[in-house]
Design a protein around this motif. Structure first.
Motif, short mmCIF file in Angstrom:
data_model
loop_
_atom_site.label_atom_id
_atom_site.label_comp_id
_atom_site.label_asym_id
_atom_site.label_seq_id
_atom_site.Cartn_x
_atom_site.Cartn_y
_atom_site.Cartn_z
N TYR A 51 -72.48 4.04 24.61
CA TYR A 51 -72.83 4.54 23.28
C TYR A 51 -74.24 5.11 23.28
O TYR A 51 -75.15 4.52 23.86
CB TYR A 51 -72.76 3.41 22.24
CG TYR A 51 -71.38 2.82 22.14
CD1 TYR A 51 -70.34 3.50 21.50
CD2 TYR A 51 -71.10 1.58 22.71
CE1 TYR A 51 -69.07 2.96 21.42
CE2 TYR A 51 -69.83 1.04 22.64
CZ TYR A 51 -68.82 1.73 21.99
OH TYR A 51 -67.56 1.21 21.93
N LYS A 80 -69.28 7.21 21.81
CA LYS A 80 -69.65 7.46 20.42
C LYS A 80 -71.17 7.51 20.33
O LYS A 80 -71.87 6.92 21.16
CB LYS A 80 -69.10 6.35 19.51
CG LYS A 80 -69.22 6.65 18.04
CD LYS A 80 -68.40 5.71 17.19
CE LYS A 80 -68.54 6.11 15.73
NZ LYS A 80 -67.83 5.19 14.86
N TYR A 82 -74.48 6.73 17.87
CA TYR A 82 -75.05 6.09 16.68
C TYR A 82 -76.43 6.69 16.48
O TYR A 82 -77.32 6.54 17.32
CB TYR A 82 -75.08 4.57 16.85
CG TYR A 82 -73.67 4.02 16.78
CD1 TYR A 82 -73.14 3.64 15.55
CD2 TYR A 82 -72.86 3.95 17.90
CE1 TYR A 82 -71.83 3.18 15.45
CE2 TYR A 82 -71.55 3.50 17.82
CZ TYR A 82 -71.05 3.13 16.59
OH TYR A 82 -69.75 2.69 16.49
N GLN A 104 -73.93 -2.07 13.62
CA GLN A 104 -72.84 -1.21 13.16
C GLN A 104 -71.87 -0.92 14.31
O GLN A 104 -70.65 -0.97 14.14
CB GLN A 104 -73.37 0.10 12.58
CG GLN A 104 -72.28 1.00 12.03
CD GLN A 104 -71.57 0.38 10.84
OE1 GLN A 104 -72.22 0.00 9.87
NE2 GLN A 104 -70.25 0.27 10.90
N ALA A 105 -72.40 -0.62 15.47
CA ALA A 105 -71.55 -0.34 16.63
C ALA A 105 -70.74 -1.57 17.02
O ALA A 105 -69.56 -1.46 17.37
CB ALA A 105 -72.41 0.11 17.81
N GLU A 107 -69.71 -3.92 15.01
CA GLU A 107 -68.64 -4.06 14.01
C GLU A 107 -67.55 -3.01 14.23
O GLU A 107 -66.36 -3.32 14.18
CB GLU A 107 -69.22 -3.93 12.60
CG GLU A 107 -70.08 -5.10 12.20
CD GLU A 107 -70.83 -4.89 10.89
OE1 GLU A 107 -70.63 -3.84 10.22
OE2 GLU A 107 -71.62 -5.77 10.53
N ASP A 108 -67.93 -1.78 14.51
CA ASP A 108 -66.97 -0.69 14.69
C ASP A 108 -66.10 -0.86 15.93
O ASP A 108 -64.95 -0.40 15.96
CB ASP A 108 -67.69 0.66 14.84
CG ASP A 108 -68.38 1.14 13.58
OD1 ASP A 108 -68.18 0.55 12.51
OD2 ASP A 108 -69.15 2.13 13.69
N ASN A 109 -66.66 -1.48 16.97
CA ASN A 109 -66.01 -1.49 18.27
C ASN A 109 -65.69 -2.89 18.80
O ASN A 109 -65.40 -3.04 19.99
CB ASN A 109 -66.88 -0.73 19.27
CG ASN A 109 -67.15 0.67 18.82
OD1 ASN A 109 -66.26 1.51 18.84
ND2 ASN A 109 -68.37 0.94 18.35
N ASP A 110 -65.79 -3.90 17.94
CA ASP A 110 -65.48 -5.28 18.31
C ASP A 110 -66.28 -5.72 19.54
O ASP A 110 -65.73 -6.21 20.52
CB ASP A 110 -63.97 -5.43 18.55
CG ASP A 110 -63.54 -6.89 18.53
OD1 ASP A 110 -64.20 -7.70 17.84
OD2 ASP A 110 -62.53 -7.22 19.20
#
Length: 182
Positions: A51, A80, A82, A104-105, A107-110
């Motif tokens: 990321y 991705k 951020y 945030q990453a 949460e978005d990507n487990d």
């Protein structure tokens, strides 16, 4: 990284870490360092998520767009991007050294942030990493040498002083190799 943890993801700063310099160079003109493509390939082959993690205040000034940065970073092999698009004086919650983009990453990507690493050339990257519980790797490219010199000259205080990198790498390739060995 301890041997009991599997490296789940790596967050990599853009300017000065994968290419460019310690100054912002916009998409379309930005060039990767010679070792960056190989570094991303090594991470990808190891099954590590990749990321981008970057402050880009020129977006809020209308000098570029989030989409331009996202497209560029995707073309380099990032899963991705951020991006904080705000200027420092906007006092947002996502600008590094905040850990907001990392959280945030996760949460978005487990992701489990303790199983992730941050590679960057600025001490603000190290602060964000420590706040999120990630392994911290400072590269000497970009602003890395300057920020390391400030730390060694005792110019950092409080939390900034405590954000000692887990490893100081010559460049991104050295950082990636260290992370995968440790």
């Amino acid at each position: 990284m301890s041997t009991s943890k599997k490296l789940q993801a790596v967050f990599i700063d853009r300017d000065g870490t994968i290419g460019g310099s310690d100054e912002v160079i916009y998409p379309g003109v930005f060039e990767l360092f010679s070792f960056s493509e190989q570094s991303i390939h090594i991470l990808r082959n190891a099954g590590v998520q990749i990321y981008a993690f970057t402050n880009q205040p020129g977006i809020s000034r209308g000098e570029s767009s989030i989409k331009d940065f996202q497209d560029e970073l995707a073309s380099f092999g990032f899963d991705k991007a951020y991006i904080c698009p705000h200027q420092h004086e906007e006092r947002c919650f996502c600008r590094k050294p905040s850990a907001t983009l990392l959280i945030q990453a996760a949460e978005d990507n487990d992701l489990v942030l303790n199983n992730c690493a941050v590679i960057g050339d600025r001490w603000s990257d190290m602060i964000a990493a420590i706040r999120a519980g990630c392994t911290k790797v400072l590269v000497k490219t970009g602003s890395g040498e300057k920020d390391l010199a400030k730390y060694q000259a005792n110019q950092f205080f409080g939390e900034w002083l405590e954000a000692v990198p887990d490893y100081i790498a010559e460049d991104l390739l050295d950082a990636v190799n260290w992370l995968l060995k440790n």
